[in-house]
Scaffold this active site. Structure first.
Site, PDB file in Angstrom:
ATOM      1  N   CYS A 189     -27.536  28.147  -2.337  1.00 51.38           N
ATOM      2  CA  CYS A 189     -28.841  27.518  -2.594  1.00 51.38           C
ATOM      3  C   CYS A 189     -29.164  26.435  -1.570  1.00 51.38           C
ATOM      4  O   CYS A 189     -30.310  26.041  -1.423  1.00 51.38           O
ATOM      5  CB  CYS A 189     -28.899  26.967  -4.011  1.00 51.38           C
ATOM      6  SG  CYS A 189     -27.523  25.927  -4.412  1.00 51.38           S
ATOM      7  N   GLY A 226     -31.389  15.225 -26.873  1.00 53.41           N
ATOM      8  CA  GLY A 226     -31.742  15.001 -25.466  1.00 53.41           C
ATOM      9  C   GLY A 226     -31.130  16.037 -24.549  1.00 53.41           C
ATOM     10  O   GLY A 226     -30.087  16.608 -24.846  1.00 53.41           O
ATOM     11  N   MET A 272     -29.941  15.466 -21.588  1.00 49.94           N
ATOM     12  CA  MET A 272     -28.746  14.923 -20.941  1.00 49.94           C
ATOM     13  C   MET A 272     -27.507  15.077 -21.816  1.00 49.94           C
ATOM     14  O   MET A 272     -26.429  15.426 -21.334  1.00 49.94           O
ATOM     15  CB  MET A 272     -28.994  13.435 -20.672  1.00 49.94           C
ATOM     16  CG  MET A 272     -27.984  12.823 -19.774  1.00 49.94           C
ATOM     17  SD  MET A 272     -28.572  12.849 -18.109  1.00 49.94           S
ATOM     18  CE  MET A 272     -27.890  11.318 -17.526  1.00 49.94           C
TER      19      MET A 272
END
Lengths: 455, 281
Positions: free
Chosen positions: A50, A192, A194
């Protein structure tokens, strides 16, 4: 023959350019075929991740002239006009190309310094190229060296150690508390992104049991499903605190939801079992004074960030050591390359001398037919020793010159030997045979060379 | 020859402790010194440790052959066997799982004991016949090996406290990364005590049997009249407390580590304890 790298990476090209030239694994055989259709290309390996797209090629003739041919091939394959990417390309030849690949495979050129994933990608690129029969002895040797160097740097330096992200930092810290994460259980408070990511890292590191509590039960169930865990009612999370080992909190609550007085009875139930609390919510979900409790280890988002930053600084120090290993291994590979060029001449010289010895011995056998077999064996041994002594010094000097960094001197000596012993045609034949049967590992080839060189 | 072999063994232990210790600090990513093959450095420790053990066997064997006495007839021999016990116990542990930090501590203690033994090399050897008794030798040997295991438990507890402190202070670079996880240290300490306690119990029991055999009438008075013996019982009770709390109640954490630190202090105090039965000439 020249080693030539043509490529672009996060250092030279924006994502818009990189994504247009990137290649999925299934496209690689076709792309390799397109490359090999170029006149000058003898070998090719494509490393496409990538963050980079690099063509490693062995080119015949002047590399400067072949570059435009490679650019055209790239443009044609991707249907992208050359003008859109050519300014982002970098080219490295021979020693620079070797050094670049060794730095790439070590993670020194990566976006996240020292990441180890690239080593697997380098291995994959070589495998695809081998399957497509696009990698010959030279690129095989180069990529094997790159893999060896990457592994060496991983084991001899701390470049690949430490946390690369908040999630990694959490796993790292959990490992310094619990020796077997598969026996640890995780409680996620809040839904969340995260916290889910951190829990994912923990799951990948062996944690088997995950509980998720959120004010909206459906959201908790969704995350639990994604993580292969279990959703619990938000109100029951204090009970769950006594059963889990790691808590990841990231709710949207404006006030701390885990407080000291809430934890005290829970800690008594836990009987000194360590509790690792990760608070990644802002504002914080866990009251700061909880961290002062015995056997409780509290890390908030700033603590985790500073762990990541500190370890990134450490990796930069380790990078100096890694660079010196890359320099050492680049030189090792270049030596192999130079010796490899001298091998056909050395072999031709040995063959020529052996031929002379055999011819003279057969004449002698006719003249001295009365000699016993034992006496002939002695003559055989003596002539063989004489021959070895005669070629020993020229071979050693030739090899030394080839290991010398002064490229001009080595080619002069090589030509001189070929000229003096009239080895031009013999050497070409041997070169052809060597190229066809060459092994891929530089180390193996060096051994082979030693066998040839040592009379 | 005996002192030369012992000095060589001492050197091996010191170098082992140094190599394990250096691997902790040199490997630390934020060490000011760039790491120079720290993995290899710590791997040097194991052969040195085994060499030290072999040298000590030779030294103790030679001492026994020369003096025709048990090693426990002199302070040199007793301290030498103590150091040897620690080295053996740690070596066995190291074969199962590498814990360089623990090795650095354990081998440092072994080195100190051996050094003290060497300083007392010329000290007189006891002529008391009781030392030749096999029961007494077994009694001392069991107690010395339990001591070796308590040293390991102490080392693990100390490292636990260090690791706990570093975690609390969020000093998670450098040394922190080379120390074992808290769980490992807790388990190592517990297993060491679990093996040490039967040995200590055996040692104390054999001592009591010996006193009973020697003077059955005054056995209890002699036994309980000796401060050294009483302190041994105190140490035994302390470790029993740790064991029961840890095993039966499942308690863990830093408080239990303090018990192990205090435990070794009690065990070490036996060495300086005034005693009528346990003394060298």
């Amino acid at each position: 023959m020249h080693l030539v790298l043509t490529g672009l990476s996060h250092h030279s090209a924006p994502i818009e350019v990189r994504e247009r030239l990137s290649l999925a694994e299934h496209q690689l055989p076709q792309a390799l075929e397109a490359l090999r259709a170029c006149r000058a290309v003898r070998e090719a390996v494509i490393l496409s991740t990538c963050n980079r797209m690099e063509l490693y090629t062995v080119l015949e003739g002047d590399p400067a002239q072949s570059k435009s041919e490679l650019c055209r091939a790239l443009s044609k394959f991707h249907h992208v006009p050359e003008s859109e990417f050519v300014s982002h390309l970098y080219f490295h030849t021979d020693a620079d190309c070797v050094r670049h690949l060794l730095r790439v495979s070590s993670g020194l050129d990566s976006l996240v310094l020292g990441e180890a994933q690239i080593l697997g990608q380098v291995r994959g690129a070589l495998r695809v190229s081998q399957q497509s029969e696009a990698a010959g002895s030279l690129l095989n040797g180069l990529f094997q060296q790159a893999l060896t160097t990457g592994k060496r740097i991983q084991s001899e330096t701390g470049l690949g150690r430490g946390a690369f992200s908040v999630g990694h930092a959490a796993v790292d810290l959990a490992r310094s508390i619990f020796d077997d994460l598969s026996r640890a259980s995780v409680l996620i408070l809040g839904a969340g992104k995260m916290s889910e990511l951190t829990a994912k890292h923990l799951r990948q590191s062996g944690v088997e049991f995950v509980m998720v509590a959120n004010r909206t039960y459906e959201k908790a169930a969704l995350i639990a499903e994604r993580l292969g865990g279990q959703a619990i009612q938000y109100e029951t999370f204090p009970d769950a605190l006594s059963r889990c080992d790691i808590v990841i909190a990231s709710t949207a609550s404006p006030h701390p939801i885990v407080r000291r007085e809430m934890l005290l009875p829970i800690l008594r139930k836990r009987r000194g079992k360590p509790l690792f609390l990760i608070d990644i919510a802002v504002p914080r979900d866990i009251a700061p004074d909880v961290g002062t409790l015995e056997n409780v280890f509290l890390f908030n988002i700033d603590d985790l960030q500073s762990v990541v930053e500190e370890q990134s600084r450490s990796r930069k120090t380790e990078a100096q050591l890694a660079e010196s290993i890359v320099t050492e291994d680049t030189e090792r590979f270049l030596n192999w390359l130079r010796t490899r060029e001298a091998t056909p001449v050395i072999e031709a010289m040995q063959t020529r001398f052996e031929q002379i010895r055999q011819d003279d011995l057969s004449i002698l056998r006719q003249k001295l037919a009365h000699l016993s077999e034992k006496e002939w064996q002695a003559i055989e041994a003596a002539t063989r020793a004489m021959m070895k002594k005669a070629v020993r010094e020229p071979i050693l000097r030739l090899k030394r010159e080839h290991e010398n960094q002064n490229g001009q001197a080595q080619y002069d000596l090589l030509s001189a030997i070929q000229e003096l012993f009239a080895l031009t045609s013999d050497a070409s034949e041997t070169q052809a045979n060597t190229s066809a049967s060459e092994t891929t590992q530089p180390e193996i080839s060096q051994t082979a060379d030693r066998e040839v060189v040592t009379p | 020859m005996i002192s030369t072999l012992t000095v060589l063994a001492l050197l091996c232990y010191i170098l082992t402790a140094a190599s394990y210790g250096a691997s902790l600090f040199l490997h630390a990513p934020d060490s000011p010194v760039l790491p120079s093959q720290p993995e290899r450095l710590s791997k040097l420790g194991r052969p040195l440790l085994f060499l030290g053990i072999v040298l000590q066997i030779a030294a103790i064997g030679a001492w026994c052959a020369t003096t025709h006495r048990s090693p426990f007839a002199a302070e040199f021999g007793t301290l030498s066997v103590s150091a040897w016990g620690i080295a053996i116990v740690f070596a066995l542990m190291d074969l199962r799982r590498r814990l360089p930090a623990l090795g650095a501590l354990a081998l440092a203690v072994a080195s100190l004991l051996l050094l003290r033994g060497l300083l007392l090399f010329r000290a007189p050897v006891t002529e008391a016949q009781i030392i030749a008794n096999r029961l007494v030798s077994l009694h001392v040997l069991a107690i010395l090996f339990s001591f070796a295991l308590f040293v390991i438990a102490f080392g693990a507890a100390l490292l636990y406290l260090v690791q706990n402190h570093l975690l609390k202070q969020r000093q998670v670079g450098g040394l922190f990364r080379r120390l074992p996880p808290l769980d490992t240290l807790d388990r190592t300490a517990f297993h060491s005590v679990a093996y040490a306690l039967p040995l200590l119990t055996l040692g104390i029991t054999l001592g009591f049997v010996q006193v009973m055999t020697a003077s059955p009438k005054f056995a209890l008075a002699t036994w309980f009249g000796d401060a050294h013996t009483l302190m041994s019982l105190a140490a035994w009770l302390l470790y029993i407390f740790y064991f029961v709390v840890r095993l039966a109640s499942g308690w863990r954490g830093i408080r239990l580590q303090y018990v192990l630190i205090f435990g070794l202090a009690v065990v070490l105090s036996l060495y300086i304890m005034p005693t009528s039965m346990h003394r060298f000439p």
